[in-house]
Design a protein around this motif. Sequence first.
Motif: not given
Length: 201
Positions: A18, A70-71, A74, A139, A142-147
């Motif tokens: 990571d 990560r993208r 997701a 989102a 905030a690097e929250d790709f699922r959201s």
Amino acid sequence: YALRRAALGVVRIMLERDIRLPLLAITKDPDLLSFFHDRLKVYLRDLGARHDLIDAVLTLEADDLLMVARRVEALTAFITGEEGLNLLAGTKRATQLLAAEEKKGTVIADGVSEDLLKLDAEKALYAAIRTASAAAAQAVKAEDFRSAMAALAVLRAPVDRFFEDVLVNDEDAAIRANRLALLKAIRAATGTVADFSKIAG
């Protein structure tokens, strides 16, 4: 081959531990970045990622390989579910129609004019796009790709209804240009997380 192995080793270390390392902060050489992109593709495909999903999120400027991975993760989770598949179908229809009209040189409004939205289906779609775009962008920031994917999922029903109830190529040039701008807005909204036109299916 030694360079490829070394680059693949760097990619593996970054993703497994990571590590955030914006490569453009180290090198401005686009060829070197492209070289790392190729190694990243190999690594992700070896893990089972689909090549089209990798291509959908990997832009030429993407220098944070961990965020790309990560993208892809997701997007993979989203697109294998019913909601994602249905949104993909509607989105691809919108982008293909838009691309065809762009190729022909059809006039497309610079932005959507609410005054020209005549039908309930196009009004509902425009409202959904505005909501989904804002939520997805927040989102992603905030690097929250699922959201971000979940935020876009709300477009599924309004997009389907739009194509059922609305004739895009209206005889009125202004209405047609405005409806094409709606399709452009769909492409822009989904583009915050991936280029859906590159996804097979």
